[in-house]
Design a protein around this motif. Structure first.
Motif, PDB file in Angstrom:
ATOM      1  N   ARG A  17      72.888  85.351  29.293  1.00 50.93           N
ATOM      2  CA  ARG A  17      74.320  85.099  29.467  1.00 50.93           C
ATOM      3  C   ARG A  17      74.576  83.602  29.416  1.00 50.93           C
ATOM      4  NH1 ARG A  17      77.015  89.712  31.794  1.00 50.93           N
ATOM      5  NH2 ARG A  17      78.851  88.376  32.039  1.00 50.93           N
ATOM      6  N   ARG A  19      78.112  80.464  28.873  1.00 49.35           N
ATOM      7  CA  ARG A  19      79.487  80.126  28.513  1.00 49.35           C
ATOM      8  C   ARG A  19      79.442  78.766  27.831  1.00 49.35           C
ATOM      9  NH1 ARG A  19      84.301  82.176  29.716  1.00 49.35           N
ATOM     10  NH2 ARG A  19      86.128  80.828  29.509  1.00 49.35           N
ATOM     11  N   SER A  20      80.109  78.640  26.684  1.00 48.58           N
ATOM     12  CA  SER A  20      79.988  77.399  25.931  1.00 48.58           C
ATOM     13  C   SER A  20      81.230  77.131  25.091  1.00 48.58           C
ATOM     14  CB  SER A  20      78.758  77.472  25.019  1.00 48.58           C
ATOM     15  OG  SER A  20      78.547  76.255  24.339  1.00 48.58           O
ATOM     16  N   THR A  39      73.834  78.484  23.356  1.00 49.00           N
ATOM     17  CA  THR A  39      73.872  79.944  23.316  1.00 49.00           C
ATOM     18  C   THR A  39      72.595  80.566  23.857  1.00 49.00           C
ATOM     19  OG1 THR A  39      74.148  81.876  21.848  1.00 49.00           O
ATOM     20  CG2 THR A  39      72.952  79.993  20.958  1.00 49.00           C
ATOM     21  N   GLU A 123      86.353  77.480  25.335  1.00 48.23           N
ATOM     22  CA  GLU A 123      85.050  78.050  25.629  1.00 48.23           C
ATOM     23  C   GLU A 123      85.090  79.556  25.485  1.00 48.23           C
ATOM     24  OE1 GLU A 123      83.747  76.828  29.482  1.00 48.23           O
ATOM     25  OE2 GLU A 123      83.033  74.874  28.755  1.00 48.23           O
ATOM     26  N   GLU A 125      82.636  83.296  26.440  1.00 45.79           N
ATOM     27  CA  GLU A 125      81.535  83.901  27.183  1.00 45.79           C
ATOM     28  C   GLU A 125      80.592  84.564  26.184  1.00 45.79           C
ATOM     29  OE1 GLU A 125      79.785  84.667  30.959  1.00 45.79           O
ATOM     30  OE2 GLU A 125      81.680  83.653  30.533  1.00 45.79           O
ATOM     31  N   VAL A 127      77.234  87.131  25.929  1.00 46.92           N
ATOM     32  CA  VAL A 127      76.442  88.101  26.678  1.00 46.92           C
ATOM     33  C   VAL A 127      75.503  88.824  25.714  1.00 46.92           C
ATOM     34  CG1 VAL A 127      76.471  90.098  28.205  1.00 46.92           C
ATOM     35  CG2 VAL A 127      78.327  88.415  28.321  1.00 46.92           C
TER      36      VAL A 127
END
Length: 300
Positions: A17, A19-20, A39, A123, A125, A127
């Motif tokens: 996981r 966030r970027s 990532t 940004e 998310e 997953v």
């Protein structure tokens, strides 16, 4: 605005996981490829495509593929996969993880020339499908172990000195490998037994008759290594996609290392069991090794 950095990756440490910030969006066939600063996704390597790309979501959208991209410093054209015109890690190029989706992520905007930066500060998310990642990690760890065990089982067939693996056995795997494919919970490896290998000193006489015994020796060694609960780790010199990562495993005989950009389990015991099948082509020119692990054994 050109891309100014390579993608940072966190999958070598087992991350699923993150966030970027979105860096850019590029066209990929009928879909959209999103590039972010960092990532957890493992992309398909265009130079040695053994481990498939991770599945999962980005910005809530399904990632249908994840590929390697590259862009020259100061340029705007992002080259993808087999269309990358330079070797992996070539100086003056930025190396990218491109997440492919059927629709553009909310923060991306596709430009007419196929390249655009995202809006400032946006940004998303990310997953990764954790179960799928773990299955591929099991397959990749088993692949390395099976190769080492096969090297040991075939050591007596060499008549000349050749480079050795980390356990001191002639490295048949590196000398003969033609293709390798990591599968969920296993692998499929093809070895070429042609003139080149025979000139290096490998003897193929009677190999077909001895295959059952060779498979038994490989299986017995793998069972011992699984029982040892040997620690597995990835040495990562940097966060960039092209960093030269190395797989390490503290086997009872010695700690071995193999250059590898894939993902892995953290110990041999996590594999549960490994089943190995060896097949020789009718003309004797190819040896195939199929490896399956744990709950996948016999079913992949």
């Amino acid at each position: 605005m050109p891309i100014t950095d390579s993608t940072r990756v966190t999958y070598p440490g087992g991350e699923v996981r993150g966030r970027s910030a979105v860096v850019a969006t590029v066209p990929v066939g009928d879909g959209y490829g999103t590039i972010v600063a960092e990532t957890p996704f493992h992309p398909l390597d265009h130079t040695w495509p053994d481990q498939p790309a991770d599945a999962g979501t980005i910005g809530g959208l399904a990632v249908t593929d994840c590929v390697t991209g590259a862009v020259a410093e100061g340029e705007e054209t992002v080259h993808l996969g087999a269309d990358i015109p330079v070797r992996r890690g070539t100086p003056g190029w930025h190396w990218l993880v491109v997440h492919v989706t059927a629709e553009p992520v909310a923060d991306g905007e596709l430009a007419g020339d196929g390249f655009t930066a995202s809006g400032p500060g946006g940004e998303v998310e990310l997953v990764v499908d954790a179960a799928g990642r773990r299955a591929l990690s099991a397959g990749h760890t088993a692949c390395h172990l099976a190769a080492l065990a096969l090297n040991a089982a075939l050591a007596g067939r060499w008549r000349k000195e050749v480079p050795a693996d980390g356990l001191g056995h002639p490295d048949f795997d590196q000398a003969a490998i033609a293709s390798s494919r990591i599968l969920p919970g296993g692998s499929h490896d093809v070895y070429r037994l042609g003139r080149s290998l025979r000139r290096k000193g490998f003897g193929t006489e009677g190999l077909a008759e001895e295959l059952p015994e060779i498979a038994r020796l490989v299986g017995d060694r793998l069972t011992t290594w699984i029982s040892a609960d040997a620690a597995v780790r990835i040495d990562t010199p940097g966060p960039e996609l092209t960093a030269r990562r190395t797989w390490h495993c503290a086997l009872p005989e010695a700690e071995v290392s193999i250059p590898c950009g894939g993902t892995h389990l953290s110990s041999t015991a996590e594999l549960g069991t490994i089943t190995v099948a060896l097949d020789l082509s009718a003309d004797g020119s190819e040896l195939t090794m199929r490896t399956t692990t744990g709950p996948y054994a016999g079913g992949s």
